[in-house]
Design an enzyme around this catalytic site. Structure first.
Site, PDB file in Angstrom:
ATOM      1  N   GLU A  84       0.822  -1.205   0.000  1.00 47.97           N
ATOM      2  CA  GLU A  84       0.000   0.000   0.000  1.00 47.97           C
ATOM      3  C   GLU A  84       0.856   1.256   0.000  1.00 47.97           C
ATOM      4  OE1 GLU A  84      -3.128   0.514  -0.454  1.00 47.97           O
ATOM      5  OE2 GLU A  84      -3.639  -1.607  -0.570  1.00 47.97           O
ATOM      6  N   TYR A  92      -6.606   6.930   3.832  1.00 45.85           N
ATOM      7  CA  TYR A  92      -6.759   5.915   2.791  1.00 45.85           C
ATOM      8  C   TYR A  92      -6.031   4.630   3.179  1.00 45.85           C
ATOM      9  CZ  TYR A  92      -5.514   2.979  -1.049  1.00 45.85           C
ATOM     10  OH  TYR A  92      -5.298   1.862  -1.813  1.00 45.85           O
ATOM     11  N   ASP A 141      -9.335   6.068  -3.384  1.00 50.11           N
ATOM     12  CA  ASP A 141      -8.131   6.421  -4.133  1.00 50.11           C
ATOM     13  C   ASP A 141      -8.533   6.819  -5.544  1.00 50.11           C
ATOM     14  OD1 ASP A 141      -8.704   4.046  -5.438  1.00 50.11           O
ATOM     15  OD2 ASP A 141      -6.679   3.219  -5.244  1.00 50.11           O
TER      16      ASP A 141
END
Length: 345
Positions: A45, A125, A143
């Site tokens: 990520e 996020y 996103d």
């Protein structure tokens, strides 16, 4: 087109069935659904925040080879972490990853969204993604891929972050939140792409307002491009492309990396480049030599242009091969190597 609220169970089922059939087989998707390996998912990520998956796969494998566990990452010197991060850019991410690994090594991986959010470098996020992927927590991600899918689904030309988050929260499947988030991101990356969406293959096409409009690429409307700032500097190579004088960078962008000594200058001022070279060499107690050429590199919203010169004297050179360097410095060293090679051919 059916109302989304009325058909929400069918919409969710359609996307998840597509994902179960065609979801990407990615190395960080190890572990059961909603219980992904937290270390691998976290590294992915962070790394993929500014890097496309196709390009990021190689960086990811290299980083995991260097640091196969969070303990290995926590124990490593920062210089080694930055070296393994070379080419990924946005080096603040690597510094924060290293700091967060030291926290996790002592306290264990977070057990909820708030724990992820408290780690250095982890924003809403990333915390939502990791809490849903590794803990099956009902947190919807927001996103670029999600923004595009939802903007087209609703034919919304100007989706604000708040609007996108609200729509993502409303659509999230509470029974399979981790899979749902992965499915929406995969859909945006492989089917609902920016320029050539494959509407005929999209599981959400029966509910998509942009498809009905026959202009899916109009949603979302293009963002205004930020003005690119041009930064000019002189840099000097004292030594060889293998053994050179290096200085440690400071600042948020490249802090912790090493590179050739450089001095910015204002091209609007007469003789500024020559003066910058003299000032740089005076600081290093070196003597300027021949020009080696020009290198250019795009960095975020900046375009950096270096005029690279040879120089003699100054501090003793060091081995550059083990030092964490920016792409710009690699370009400058490659330029010097190409020039050196040409003298012997």
């Amino acid at each position: 087109m059916p109302a989304l609220s009325a058909d929400l169970p069918d919409l969710r089922a359609a996307l998840l069935a597509w994902f179960d059939r065609q979801g990407r087989d990615l190395p960080w998707r190890q572990g059961p659904e909603g219980q992904r390996d937290p270390y691998r998912a976290w590294v992915a990520e962070v790394l993929l925040q500014q890097t496309q998956v196709a390009r990021g796969l190689g960086y990811y494998q290299r980083f995991l080879t260097a640091f196969p566990t969070v303990q290995a990452l926590a124990d490593a010197p920062l210089a080694d972490v930055l070296k393994a991060w070379e080419g990924c850019g946005y080096y603040a991410r690597a510094r924060n990853l290293h700091r967060a690994a030291q926290v996790i090594a002592q306290q264990g991986f977070p057990e909820a969204y708030g724990g992820w959010l408290a780690l250095p470098g982890v924003g809403p996020y990333t915390a939502a993604a990791l809490s849903s992927l590794t803990l099956n927590e009902t947190r919807a991600v927001n996103d670029g891929n999600v923004r595009r899918v939802l903007a087209r689904l609703h034919a919304e030309p100007q989706p604000t972050p708040r609007w996108v988050q609200a729509q993502a929260d409303a659509l999230l499947d509470p029974a399979r939140p981790g899979a749902w988030n992965e499915a929406v991101m995969d859909l945006g990356a492989t089917v609902c792409t920016p320029r050539r969406p494959q509407c005929g293959d999209c599981p959400l096409s029966p509910w998509c307002a942009a498809r009905v409009s026959a202009q899916p690429t109009a949603y979302p409307a293009p963002k205004a491009r930020p003005v690119v700032q041009e930064v000019r500097a002189v840099a000097v190579l004292i030594g060889t492309p293998q053994q050179a004088v290096l200085e440690q960078r400071e600042g948020a962008l490249l802090g912790g990396l090493w590179g050739l000594p450089a001095q910015p200058y204002d091209p609007a001022r007469p003789s500024a480049q020559a003066q910058a070279l003299r000032d740089l060499c005076a600081r290093l107690h070196a003597t300027p030599g021949d020009p080696l050429g020009e290198v250019t590199h795009a960095m975020t919203h900046r375009r950096v242009i270096w005029q690279v010169y040879a120089a003699t004297g100054g501090p003793p050179p060091t081995d550059v091969r083990g030092a964490p360097l920016s792409r710009l410095d690699h370009k400058a060293l490659s330029l010097a190597q190409a020039r050196a090679d040409s003298l012997f051919t």
